[in-house]
Structure formats: structure tokens, C-alpha cells
Design a protein around this motif. Structure first.
Motif, mmCIF file in Angstrom:
data_model
loop_
_atom_site.group_PDB
_atom_site.id
_atom_site.type_symbol
_atom_site.label_atom_id
_atom_site.label_comp_id
_atom_site.label_asym_id
_atom_site.label_seq_id
_atom_site.Cartn_x
_atom_site.Cartn_y
_atom_site.Cartn_z
ATOM 1 N N SER A 70 0.845 -1.191 0.000
ATOM 2 C CA SER A 70 0.000 0.000 0.000
ATOM 3 C C SER A 70 0.879 1.239 0.000
ATOM 4 C CB SER A 70 -0.902 -0.001 1.239
ATOM 5 O OG SER A 70 -1.489 1.259 1.449
ATOM 6 N N LYS A 71 0.469 2.246 -0.751
ATOM 7 C CA LYS A 71 1.224 3.501 -0.771
ATOM 8 C C LYS A 71 1.265 4.126 0.620
ATOM 9 C CE LYS A 71 0.530 4.750 -5.625
ATOM 10 N NZ LYS A 71 -0.054 5.743 -6.565
ATOM 11 N N SER A 72 0.177 3.979 1.355
ATOM 12 C CA SER A 72 0.131 4.559 2.696
ATOM 13 C C SER A 72 1.131 3.895 3.642
ATOM 14 C CB SER A 72 -1.285 4.446 3.280
ATOM 15 O OG SER A 72 -1.669 3.086 3.398
ATOM 16 N N HIS A 73 1.434 2.610 3.392
ATOM 17 C CA HIS A 73 2.429 1.901 4.202
ATOM 18 C C HIS A 73 3.847 2.119 3.685
ATOM 19 C CE1 HIS A 73 -0.939 -1.126 5.416
ATOM 20 N NE2 HIS A 73 -0.832 -0.149 6.306
ATOM 21 N N GLY A 74 3.948 2.653 2.481
ATOM 22 C CA GLY A 74 5.265 2.897 1.889
ATOM 23 C C GLY A 74 6.028 1.626 1.564
ATOM 24 N N ASN A 75 5.300 0.553 1.289
ATOM 25 C CA ASN A 75 5.967 -0.733 1.044
ATOM 26 C C ASN A 75 5.691 -1.292 -0.347
ATOM 27 O OD1 ASN A 75 3.295 -1.431 1.300
ATOM 28 N ND2 ASN A 75 3.557 -2.804 3.047
ATOM 29 N N VAL A 76 5.319 -0.431 -1.277
ATOM 30 C CA VAL A 76 5.015 -0.870 -2.641
ATOM 31 C C VAL A 76 6.309 -1.106 -3.422
ATOM 32 C CG1 VAL A 76 3.934 -0.203 -4.820
ATOM 33 C CG2 VAL A 76 2.809 0.340 -2.659
ATOM 34 N N ILE A 77 6.354 -2.189 -4.188
ATOM 35 C CA ILE A 77 7.494 -2.489 -5.064
ATOM 36 C C ILE A 77 7.168 -1.987 -6.466
ATOM 37 C CG2 ILE A 77 8.886 -4.314 -6.109
ATOM 38 C CD1 ILE A 77 9.397 -4.012 -3.149
ATOM 39 N N ASN A 78 8.043 -1.147 -7.009
ATOM 40 C CA ASN A 78 7.861 -0.640 -8.374
ATOM 41 C C ASN A 78 8.546 -1.608 -9.345
ATOM 42 O OD1 ASN A 78 7.904 0.677 -10.834
ATOM 43 N ND2 ASN A 78 8.321 2.685 -9.954
ATOM 44 N N PRO A 79 7.774 -2.340 -10.157
ATOM 45 C CA PRO A 79 8.398 -3.310 -11.064
ATOM 46 C C PRO A 79 9.369 -2.678 -12.053
ATOM 47 C CG PRO A 79 6.065 -3.000 -11.577
ATOM 48 C CD PRO A 79 6.307 -2.311 -10.275
ATOM 49 N N ASP A 80 9.127 -1.424 -12.434
ATOM 50 C CA ASP A 80 10.036 -0.761 -13.373
ATOM 51 C C ASP A 80 11.449 -0.663 -12.806
ATOM 52 O OD1 ASP A 80 7.964 -0.432 -15.119
ATOM 53 O OD2 ASP A 80 7.543 1.645 -14.555
ATOM 54 N N GLU A 81 11.551 -0.455 -11.498
ATOM 55 C CA GLU A 81 12.877 -0.353 -10.874
ATOM 56 C C GLU A 81 13.580 -1.706 -10.863
ATOM 57 O OE1 GLU A 81 12.265 1.362 -7.023
ATOM 58 O OE2 GLU A 81 11.497 3.256 -7.824
ATOM 59 N N ILE A 82 12.809 -2.771 -10.643
ATOM 60 C CA ILE A 82 13.388 -4.121 -10.667
ATOM 61 C C ILE A 82 13.886 -4.447 -12.074
ATOM 62 C CG2 ILE A 82 12.955 -6.569 -10.262
ATOM 63 C CD1 ILE A 82 12.812 -4.909 -7.727
ATOM 64 N N VAL A 83 13.074 -4.121 -13.078
ATOM 65 C CA VAL A 83 13.450 -4.387 -14.468
ATOM 66 C C VAL A 83 14.703 -3.597 -14.849
ATOM 67 C CG1 VAL A 83 12.730 -4.102 -16.873
ATOM 68 C CG2 VAL A 83 11.122 -5.002 -15.184
ATOM 69 N N LYS A 84 14.767 -2.350 -14.422
ATOM 70 C CA LYS A 84 15.914 -1.499 -14.762
ATOM 71 C C LYS A 84 17.207 -2.052 -14.158
ATOM 72 C CE LYS A 84 17.416 3.343 -14.676
ATOM 73 N NZ LYS A 84 17.069 4.721 -14.243
ATOM 74 N N LYS A 85 17.120 -2.596 -12.947
ATOM 75 C CA LYS A 85 18.319 -3.066 -12.251
ATOM 76 C C LYS A 85 18.683 -4.499 -12.612
ATOM 77 C CE LYS A 85 20.365 -3.174 -7.622
ATOM 78 N NZ LYS A 85 20.152 -2.868 -6.181
ATOM 79 N N PHE A 86 17.667 -5.373 -12.752
ATOM 80 C CA PHE A 86 17.939 -6.798 -12.924
ATOM 81 C C PHE A 86 17.449 -7.380 -14.244
ATOM 82 C CE2 PHE A 86 17.560 -6.207 -8.281
ATOM 83 C CZ PHE A 86 18.814 -6.654 -7.889
ATOM 84 N N GLY A 87 16.603 -6.644 -14.988
ATOM 85 C CA GLY A 87 16.058 -7.155 -16.239
ATOM 86 C C GLY A 87 14.675 -7.754 -16.073
ATOM 87 N N ALA A 88 13.911 -7.752 -17.164
ATOM 88 C CA ALA A 88 12.523 -8.237 -17.127
ATOM 89 C C ALA A 88 12.445 -9.726 -16.837
ATOM 90 C CB ALA A 88 11.834 -7.917 -18.450
ATOM 91 N N ASP A 89 13.413 -10.506 -17.337
ATOM 92 C CA ASP A 89 13.381 -11.952 -17.116
ATOM 93 C C ASP A 89 13.550 -12.298 -15.637
ATOM 94 O OD1 ASP A 89 12.863 -12.661 -19.698
ATOM 95 O OD2 ASP A 89 14.932 -13.122 -20.220
ATOM 96 N N THR A 90 14.386 -11.537 -14.932
ATOM 97 C CA THR A 90 14.576 -11.779 -13.499
ATOM 98 C C THR A 90 13.271 -11.556 -12.753
ATOM 99 O OG1 THR A 90 16.912 -11.139 -13.558
ATOM 100 C CG2 THR A 90 15.814 -11.042 -11.421
ATOM 101 N N LEU A 91 12.590 -10.457 -13.044
ATOM 102 C CA LEU A 91 11.317 -10.164 -12.374
ATOM 103 C C LEU A 91 10.293 -11.234 -12.696
ATOM 104 C CD1 LEU A 91 9.412 -8.334 -10.759
ATOM 105 C CD2 LEU A 91 8.967 -7.067 -12.874
#
Length: 225
Positions: A70-91
């Protein structure tokens, strides 16, 4: 409005092979899709009693602390950041590997790193490939066992155990000084649904001209398992 012109399309599309929906919305999804379809069937407006042949529910991805993202909990994972760092296949592969498809599972950044390392190992296998390499008996056995298990697991949406079997296969291949090209092609086909971008690039690296995703799915040899 004339229903007759749509009957051919209804006959072709219905029932839907598989309907995949979230656990949180099961009641409303069934109400919207199944109730209304049966209502229309009673009016003879659709040709099938049921709207789909099978329905699967998928679990939720929770935050690392076990709470709902939840955005209010500040614990949301942004998939774009994962893809940028590790690649789409990793995600993609991590989401399949993190647990059973129909259960709620906690996100783990360490788990993402683990899958990234595995894909790097899979990438490095190309250095072992030899066209005339001997067909290692142990490798062939685990390869054909993997074809059987991964095929069954994907059909049953047990993606986490399909990935696990692929990891077992890579461990065995890694023990050998060389890997036969024909067996390597089977390995890449098994990798393709789980890591489509890497497998496509590796496929072209061995001289293939058409997409790996147009290739027939490999079949296991019962004598070799």
C-alpha cells in the motif's frame, strides 16, 4: 440488434479455456461472469451453459513485512525499478519462483538477487556448448526428467517447481566440461517460457534464424528417464 450474426463468434470463443482471477475478487468475478452468462444462456443468447472450462485463482504478493502492499504503508514495489536493475526476465522468473501460484507470498529482495544470479549462470552455459560433445548420460537423464516435470508443472500452473527443476538441471550441466548442442537447444526451449528474452538471445547466438518461441515444445524420451 440480431443475435444470429454473433452466434458463429460465440461458438468459436466459448467456453473460454481458462479464466484466471485474483483471490480477493472471487465472489464478484463469479457473480459477474458466471451468473450473467447463465442468465443469458436461459434467454438462449449464448450457446454454452458455462462461460469457461476452468478457473484458477492467484494469490497476492505481500510486502516483505507480510503486510498488503500500500502507498500509505510505503511498502510498494515498483516493477520498473526491478526491471531497470535486474532485467525483465529476473522479475518474471522471480514472481513464478517465489511460491505456489494460488497462495499469498511475501516479496523478498534477496529472492530477486538469487534468481538474477541463477540467470547469469544459465547465460554462462553457452561457453560449454560443443556441437560434437559426447552426450553425457547423467545430463541426458536429468534433461529428459526436466522436460517431463516442467511440461507437467506449467500445465498445472506450478511455476515455482518448474523453475526449481530448471535450477537442478543447470546445476548438473555446470558439472560437465562440455554440453552437447542438441541437448543445449532442449534446455533453451525449457528456459523460454520462464525467461523469454534471454532464451531468445541465446537461441540466435547458436545460429538459429527463427524465434525460439515458434519452436515446438520438446518431448521427453521415456527410455532416458
Amino acid at each position: 440488434f440480431s443475435i444470429s450474426k454473433y452466434k458463429k463468434a460465440f461458438k468459436y470463443w466459448l467456453p473460454v479455456d481458462l479464466y484466471n482471477g485474483g483471490m480477493e475478487h472471487t465472489t464478484l468475478h463469479l457473480l459477474y461472469s458466471r451468473f450473467w452468462h447463465k442468465f443469458l444462456y436461459d434467454l438462449k443468447l449464448v450457446p454454452t451453459l458455462e462461460p469457461y472450462s476452468a478457473r484458477r485463482s492467484h494469490g497476492m504478493v505481500l510486502a516483505e513485512d507480510g503486510q498488503k502492499m500500500s502507498k500509505s504503508h510505503g511498502n510498494v514495489i515498483n516493477p520498473d525499478e526491478i526491471v531497470k536493475k535486474f532485467g525483465a526476465d529476473t522479475l518474471r522468473m522471480y514472481e513464478m519462483f517465489m511460491g505456489p501460484f494460488d497462495q499469498a507470498i511475501n516479496w523478498s529482495n534477496q529472492g530477486v538477487v538469487g534468481v538474477f544470479r541463477f540467470l547469469n549462470r544459465a547465460w554462462q552455459l553457452q561457453k560449454k556448448v560443443r556441437k560434437d560433445a559426447d552426450q553425457c548420460r547423467e545430463c541426458e537423464t536429468i534433461l529428459h526428467k526436466s522436460v517431463k516435470k516442467i511440461s507437467e508443472d506449467i500445465d498445472n500452473m506450478k511455476f515455482n517447481t518448474a523453475v526449481s527443476q530448471l535450477m537442478i538441471l543447470v546445476n548438473e550441466i555446470d558439472k560437465e566440461p562440455a554440453f552437447n548442442l542438441d541437448n543445449y537447444k532442449i534446455f533453451l526451449k525449457l528456459l523460454a517460457p520462464l525467461a523469454p528474452h534471454i532464451s531468445e538471445e541465446l537461441w540466435f547466438k547458436i545460429g538459429e534464424k527463427k524465434s525460439i518461441h515458434l519452436e515446438p515444445w520438446p518431448q521427453f524420451d521415456p527410455a532416458k528417464i
